[in-house]
Motif scaffolding. Sequence first.
Motif, PDB file in Angstrom:
ATOM      1  N   ILE A 199      -7.317  -4.447  -3.312  1.00 51.15           N
ATOM      2  CA  ILE A 199      -7.258  -3.908  -1.955  1.00 51.15           C
ATOM      3  C   ILE A 199      -8.646  -3.465  -1.495  1.00 51.15           C
ATOM      4  O   ILE A 199      -9.058  -3.745  -0.364  1.00 51.15           O
ATOM      5  CB  ILE A 199      -6.265  -2.724  -1.892  1.00 51.15           C
TER       6      ILE A 199
ATOM      7  N   GLN B 247       0.823  -1.214   0.000  1.00 47.74           N
ATOM      8  CA  GLN B 247       0.000   0.000   0.000  1.00 47.74           C
ATOM      9  C   GLN B 247       0.856   1.262   0.000  1.00 47.74           C
ATOM     10  O   GLN B 247       0.537   2.243  -0.674  1.00 47.74           O
ATOM     11  CB  GLN B 247      -0.952  -0.025   1.187  1.00 47.74           C
TER      12      GLN B 247
ATOM     13  N   THR C 236      -3.991   3.203   2.207  1.00 50.33           N
ATOM     14  CA  THR C 236      -4.673   3.783   1.051  1.00 50.33           C
ATOM     15  C   THR C 236      -6.047   4.362   1.376  1.00 50.33           C
ATOM     16  O   THR C 236      -6.595   5.124   0.582  1.00 50.33           O
ATOM     17  CB  THR C 236      -4.851   2.709  -0.048  1.00 50.33           C
TER      18      THR C 236
ATOM     19  N   HIS D 127       0.878   4.194  -2.719  1.00 51.07           N
ATOM     20  CA  HIS D 127       0.697   5.561  -2.216  1.00 51.07           C
ATOM     21  C   HIS D 127       1.835   6.469  -2.676  1.00 51.07           C
ATOM     22  O   HIS D 127       1.610   7.622  -3.073  1.00 51.07           O
ATOM     23  CB  HIS D 127       0.627   5.510  -0.688  1.00 51.07           C
TER      24      HIS D 127
ATOM     25  N   ASN E 106      -6.075   1.087   6.776  1.00 50.00           N
ATOM     26  CA  ASN E 106      -5.331   0.991   5.514  1.00 50.00           C
ATOM     27  C   ASN E 106      -4.569   2.269   5.197  1.00 50.00           C
ATOM     28  O   ASN E 106      -5.090   3.373   5.402  1.00 50.00           O
ATOM     29  CB  ASN E 106      -6.285   0.696   4.358  1.00 50.00           C
TER      30      ASN E 106
END
Length: 377
Positions: free
Chosen positions: A179, A91, A211, A95, A209
């Motif tokens: 995800i 993640q 994200t 990102h 998370n």
Amino acid sequence: MSKNHNDFDDCFSKIITEENFDYAYHRTQKTDTKYSQEALNFSADLTYNLDQLRKELIERCYQPGEYNIFTIHEPKERVIAAPKYRDKIVQFAIHNVINDDFERKFIKDSYACQKGKGTHAAANRIQHFLRKAKWQWNKPWIIKADIKSFFYSIKHYILKNILARKIKCQETLELLYKIIDNSPDETGLPVSKYEYELYYYDLGLPLGNVTSQLLANLYMNVLDQYCKRQLSIKFFARYMDDMVCVVRTRKRAKEVKKLMTQFVNEKLDLKMNQNKTKTFPLAQGINMVGYKIWPTHMLLRNSSKKRIKQKLSKFKDLLIKGKISKEKVEQILNSWKGHADHASSESFYLYLENRFDYIYRDEEGTFKVKNYYKEAA
């Protein structure tokens, strides 16, 4: 980190580079998860594990794991679903590549989870809006809006449509979809395939998370653009699912509230929190981002005062028994003070010093604990 401004049409090749995965790993090392057993096991054979994780993405066989579920109780009770350590690295890798380009597309007055922004910047901007509105208009009105159960009400099909309009790289989209589809429900439990087929549009995003904050901002950016461009609201600001608009009259406030509510229902498939979505005169001030804000000053919200008083009531006994150190109490208290300093809090500081005789402020204004408590065991 990303320099591509052409609708993110070559994201995946950037996500899977060794340099990006190394950077993603080092970002995880700046969080408390680096002390978890998962993180220690991963780091014990770091080169091999990072290469294997990259290989899974390159070969399109990566599958996110189950979440680590726990509950936090401040500022209110919430179920947190945190990804496994290796999933957190993935993640962060995503990102790193897409975040900056997305943030450039957001409005200036979106303040949550973005570089150089946050609650203090939001509070200052809102106070600036209140001052300008009071100067320009006779009796301005405020619309304070809030989304009901925001994170766990985000609709996957809408979020995916938004992503598909922004990102042309199919490999990146497929990775983000994995995800999103792996999100647990609001209790933190994984959703069965049968439930997924029936209720896929109502799963939301987990709070833990990496994200989730970016995707939530992307989702709400649709409303931001509507308010700024179509409703022409000059004084508008949002901090995640909390929004404030300042308009000229009561009539306009009611109209804007109705239009925003309709847009949220129809375009975002969400619901406004009716108990927290209100219109009222600017003279009342507004509760937002931890402060009660007026054009002339800011005060701490009562909930913030209550929490620190509760903590200080417990700390004295813990200090006497040696179950917490002076340094830890000072760290917690001065961290809170960093937030409180942005408001007019001097009288409350004096109240705390008078009520809790074991704390005081030094010449620099830093809270200290008196020396007659033994060190924590």
